[in-house]
Design a protein around this motif. Structure first.
Motif, PDB file in Angstrom:
ATOM      1  N   VAL A 192      86.908  -0.927  79.343  1.00 42.70           N
ATOM      2  CA  VAL A 192      87.824   0.188  79.544  1.00 42.70           C
ATOM      3  C   VAL A 192      88.873   0.140  78.439  1.00 42.70           C
ATOM      4  O   VAL A 192      89.595  -0.848  78.310  1.00 42.70           O
ATOM      5  N   PHE A 193      88.922   1.189  77.631  1.00 41.83           N
ATOM      6  CA  PHE A 193      89.964   1.303  76.613  1.00 41.83           C
ATOM      7  C   PHE A 193      91.134   2.013  77.284  1.00 41.83           C
ATOM      8  O   PHE A 193      91.259   3.220  77.231  1.00 41.83           O
ATOM      9  N   PRO A 222      87.293  -9.937  85.365  1.00 40.25           N
ATOM     10  CA  PRO A 222      87.912  -9.770  84.042  1.00 40.25           C
ATOM     11  C   PRO A 222      87.436 -10.842  83.069  1.00 40.25           C
ATOM     12  O   PRO A 222      87.217 -11.995  83.447  1.00 40.25           O
ATOM     13  N   VAL A 223      87.275 -10.438  81.817  1.00 38.17           N
ATOM     14  CA  VAL A 223      86.913 -11.356  80.739  1.00 38.17           C
ATOM     15  C   VAL A 223      88.143 -11.550  79.866  1.00 38.17           C
ATOM     16  O   VAL A 223      88.705 -10.581  79.357  1.00 38.17           O
ATOM     17  N   GLN A 224      88.554 -12.774  79.689  1.00 40.72           N
ATOM     18  CA  GLN A 224      89.726 -13.091  78.874  1.00 40.72           C
ATOM     19  C   GLN A 224      89.342 -14.141  77.832  1.00 40.72           C
ATOM     20  O   GLN A 224      88.475 -14.977  78.084  1.00 40.72           O
ATOM     21  N   PRO A 225      90.009 -14.140  76.656  1.00 41.50           N
ATOM     22  CA  PRO A 225      90.982 -13.124  76.215  1.00 41.50           C
ATOM     23  C   PRO A 225      90.267 -11.916  75.630  1.00 41.50           C
ATOM     24  O   PRO A 225      89.058 -11.972  75.379  1.00 41.50           O
ATOM     25  N   THR A 226      91.021 -10.841  75.382  1.00 40.12           N
ATOM     26  CA  THR A 226      90.473  -9.644  74.755  1.00 40.12           C
ATOM     27  C   THR A 226      91.069  -9.493  73.363  1.00 40.12           C
ATOM     28  O   THR A 226      92.212  -9.893  73.121  1.00 40.12           O
ATOM     29  N   PRO A 227      90.314  -8.919  72.423  1.00 41.00           N
ATOM     30  CA  PRO A 227      90.817  -8.786  71.055  1.00 41.00           C
ATOM     31  C   PRO A 227      91.920  -7.763  70.895  1.00 41.00           C
ATOM     32  O   PRO A 227      92.597  -7.730  69.870  1.00 41.00           O
ATOM     33  N   ALA A 230      94.796  -3.251  74.694  1.00 42.33           N
ATOM     34  CA  ALA A 230      94.345  -2.030  75.365  1.00 42.33           C
ATOM     35  C   ALA A 230      92.944  -2.174  75.939  1.00 42.33           C
ATOM     36  O   ALA A 230      92.547  -1.392  76.793  1.00 42.33           O
ATOM     37  N   TYR A 231      92.182  -3.182  75.471  1.00 41.11           N
ATOM     38  CA  TYR A 231      90.841  -3.387  75.998  1.00 41.11           C
ATOM     39  C   TYR A 231      90.918  -4.121  77.336  1.00 41.11           C
ATOM     40  O   TYR A 231      91.557  -5.163  77.448  1.00 41.11           O
ATOM     41  N   GLN A 232      90.256  -3.574  78.326  1.00 38.84           N
ATOM     42  CA  GLN A 232      90.071  -4.267  79.593  1.00 38.84           C
ATOM     43  C   GLN A 232      88.577  -4.482  79.761  1.00 38.84           C
ATOM     44  O   GLN A 232      87.820  -3.529  79.926  1.00 38.84           O
ATOM     45  N   ILE A 233      88.149  -5.727  79.672  1.00 34.96           N
ATOM     46  CA  ILE A 233      86.725  -6.069  79.681  1.00 34.96           C
ATOM     47  C   ILE A 233      86.406  -6.804  80.974  1.00 34.96           C
ATOM     48  O   ILE A 233      87.116  -7.734  81.373  1.00 34.96           O
ATOM     49  N   TYR A 234      85.330  -6.370  81.625  1.00 37.35           N
ATOM     50  CA  TYR A 234      84.911  -6.963  82.890  1.00 37.35           C
ATOM     51  C   TYR A 234      83.419  -7.279  82.805  1.00 37.35           C
ATOM     52  O   TYR A 234      82.650  -6.559  82.178  1.00 37.35           O
ATOM     53  N   LYS A 235      83.019  -8.366  83.450  1.00 40.72           N
ATOM     54  CA  LYS A 235      81.602  -8.695  83.551  1.00 40.72           C
ATOM     55  C   LYS A 235      81.169  -8.582  84.998  1.00 40.72           C
ATOM     56  O   LYS A 235      81.985  -8.685  85.922  1.00 40.72           O
TER      57      LYS A 235
END
Length: 251
Positions: A192-193, A222-227, A230-235
């Motif tokens: 999610v941007f 949630p996947v951390q860290p993100t680059p 604003a990126y919200q990354i989930y697996k």
């Protein structure tokens, strides 16, 4: 505004000539009919890139009109002037020029073609490919929101949702239908941007699609860290039993 003026004026002129029984050049009819549909790009986002996407019919129409001039000198002078003005305005935005004048541009292979990309775009492509290789191998569905529809052809995946460009706020009923599609698709990861488009908080995904955002947060890890903040990354969560009444994951 010239797009609207040209589109409306050209269509009016075409119909007027037709009603008077006069022939109209078919190529002029074509650009007259295409100008207004193309104009929506410029009005969706008022920037140079979107104006460039919507201006082609009008530019073609200008050159068609120039071709009707009687003298060769007039055609040449006005054509060169039009091209020179366009070059002056857009040279600073032309990717071919930027790739030769800025550092960090990289060569990326996409569907068998080698494309030069600015550092930000190249990093985004690499991120999507890394996430796919890690969490969605062997053709598993991915979910990228709200405004990277190009991610799906890049990754050779089908979009799991009806709305591939989720910028406008949506009703709860619409979001519930999209959530059902997410359940059926079972994506390996979600990106999610979550940026306030055009600095408008109402267009931030967590505000415009609150039910969908809540579902993703509750059903993906949630996947951390993100680059990028604003990126919200989930697996996808590990396989677990789902309580059909509460829709909560239980051990």
């Amino acid at each position: 505004m010239a797009l609207l003026a040209f589109g409306i004026g050209a269509l009016g002129w075409v119909f007027k000539e037709r009603l008077r029984g006069r022939p109209v050049r078919p190529e002029l009819v074509a650009v007259a009919c295409a100008t207004l549909p193309y104009a929506h790009f410029a009005f969706a986002r008022a920037d140079v890139g979107h104006l460039a996407q919507g201006i082609y019919p009008m530019l073609l129409g200008i050159f068609i009109l120039l071709a009707t001039l009687r003298t060769w000198a007039s055609k040449l002078i006005l054509s060169v002037l039009t091209a020179a003005v366009s070059l002056f305005i857009l040279a600073a935005w032309q990717p071919g020029i930027l790739a030769r004048t800025q550092d960090g541009w990289r060569q990326i292979n996409v569907s068998g073609s080698t494309i030069s990309m600015d550092p930000g775009t190249a990093d985004a492509v690499q991120l999507l490919r890394d996430l796919t290789g890690r969490y969605a191998p062997e053709g598993r569905t991915v979910l990228v929101l709200p405004f990277w529809p190009g991610a799906y052809p890049l990754l050779e995946r089908e979009a799991p949702l009806w709305e591939i460009y989720a910028l406008s706020p949506r009703t709860e009923d619409f979001q519930r239908a999209e959530i059902e599609r997410i359940k059926n698709a079972d994506p390996g990861f979600v990106l999610v941007f979550n940026m306030a488009m055009d600095s408008r908080e109402a267009l931030r995904f967590s505000n415009s699609h609150r039910l969908m955002d809540d579902y993703i947060r509750a059903h993906f890890e949630p996947v951390q860290p993100t680059p990028d903040p604003a990126y919200q990354i989930y697996k996808a969560l590990p396989k677990a039993k789902i309580n059909p009444t509460s829709e909560k994951v239980v051990d």
